[in-house]
Write a protein that holds these residues in place. Structure first.
Motif, PDB file in Angstrom:
ATOM      1  N   GLU A   1       0.833  -1.198   0.000  1.00  0.00           N
ATOM      2  CA  GLU A   1       0.000   0.000   0.000  1.00  0.00           C
ATOM      3  C   GLU A   1       0.871   1.252   0.000  1.00  0.00           C
ATOM      4  OE1 GLU A   1      -3.726   2.099   2.301  1.00  0.00           O
ATOM      5  OE2 GLU A   1      -3.116   0.092   2.859  1.00  0.00           O
TER       6      GLU A   1
ATOM      7  N   ILE B   1       1.141   5.558  -0.944  1.00  0.00           N
ATOM      8  CA  ILE B   1       0.413   6.800  -1.192  1.00  0.00           C
ATOM      9  C   ILE B   1       1.352   7.743  -1.918  1.00  0.00           C
ATOM     10  CG2 ILE B   1      -1.032   6.490   0.849  1.00  0.00           C
ATOM     11  CD1 ILE B   1       0.480   8.814   2.128  1.00  0.00           C
TER      12      ILE B   1
ATOM     13  N   GLN C   1      -2.814  10.906  -3.214  1.00  0.00           N
ATOM     14  CA  GLN C   1      -3.480   9.816  -3.924  1.00  0.00           C
ATOM     15  C   GLN C   1      -3.228   8.519  -3.171  1.00  0.00           C
ATOM     16  OE1 GLN C   1      -1.572  10.058  -7.740  1.00  0.00           O
ATOM     17  NE2 GLN C   1      -3.211  11.310  -8.592  1.00  0.00           N
ATOM     18  N   THR C   2      -4.307   7.773  -2.940  1.00  0.00           N
ATOM     19  CA  THR C   2      -4.205   6.465  -2.283  1.00  0.00           C
ATOM     20  C   THR C   2      -5.034   5.468  -3.078  1.00  0.00           C
ATOM     21  OG1 THR C   2      -6.167   6.585  -0.882  1.00  0.00           O
ATOM     22  CG2 THR C   2      -4.202   7.676  -0.052  1.00  0.00           C
ATOM     23  N   GLY C   3      -5.004   4.234  -2.656  1.00  0.00           N
ATOM     24  CA  GLY C   3      -5.853   3.224  -3.264  1.00  0.00           C
ATOM     25  C   GLY C   3      -7.320   3.468  -2.984  1.00  0.00           C
ATOM     26  N   HIS C   4      -7.616   4.398  -2.075  1.00  0.00           N
ATOM     27  CA  HIS C   4      -8.992   4.735  -1.699  1.00  0.00           C
ATOM     28  C   HIS C   4      -9.498   5.982  -2.411  1.00  0.00           C
ATOM     29  CE1 HIS C   4      -8.727   1.667   1.379  1.00  0.00           C
ATOM     30  NE2 HIS C   4      -7.560   2.180   1.685  1.00  0.00           N
ATOM     31  N   GLY C   5      -8.626   6.631  -3.189  1.00  0.00           N
ATOM     32  CA  GLY C   5      -9.028   7.828  -3.917  1.00  0.00           C
ATOM     33  C   GLY C   5      -8.000   8.943  -3.798  1.00  0.00           C
ATOM     34  N   GLU C   6      -8.378  10.105  -4.315  1.00  0.00           N
ATOM     35  CA  GLU C   6      -7.512  11.291  -4.303  1.00  0.00           C
ATOM     36  C   GLU C   6      -8.162  12.373  -3.485  1.00  0.00           C
ATOM     37  OE1 GLU C   6      -6.523  14.602  -7.576  1.00  0.00           O
ATOM     38  OE2 GLU C   6      -5.629  12.651  -8.037  1.00  0.00           O
TER      39      GLU C   6
END
Length: 72
Positions: free
Chosen positions: A6, A8, A62-67
């Motif tokens: 994970e 970011i 930015q992450t795997g969950h959104g920006e």
């Protein structure tokens, strides 16, 4: 243990954006910090030692969950 894949991405939108890594465990402490200038990009990873990342200043994250953007 955190998923070691994970990541970011943090892009500074102004000079002097602080990125601070916080430890895991019974005592939460700062263990690393970086200062980014405008348009610099940092790729950070959650690890067995890093449980949180604090961003201070104007940045796009930015992450795997959104920006998201920090507030202006």
């Amino acid at each position: 243990m955190a998923d070691s894949t994970e990541y970011i991405v943090i892009k500074a939108r102004e000079n002097g954006v602080n990125v601070i890594g916080l430890t895991r465990g019974s005592d939460t402490r700062f263990h690393h910090s970086e200062k980014l200038d405008k348009n610099e990009v940092m790729i950070a990873q959650f690890t067995e030692h890093t449980s949180a990342i604090k961003v201070r200043g104007k940045a796009t994250i930015q992450t795997g969950h959104g920006e998201m953007n920090t507030d202006d």
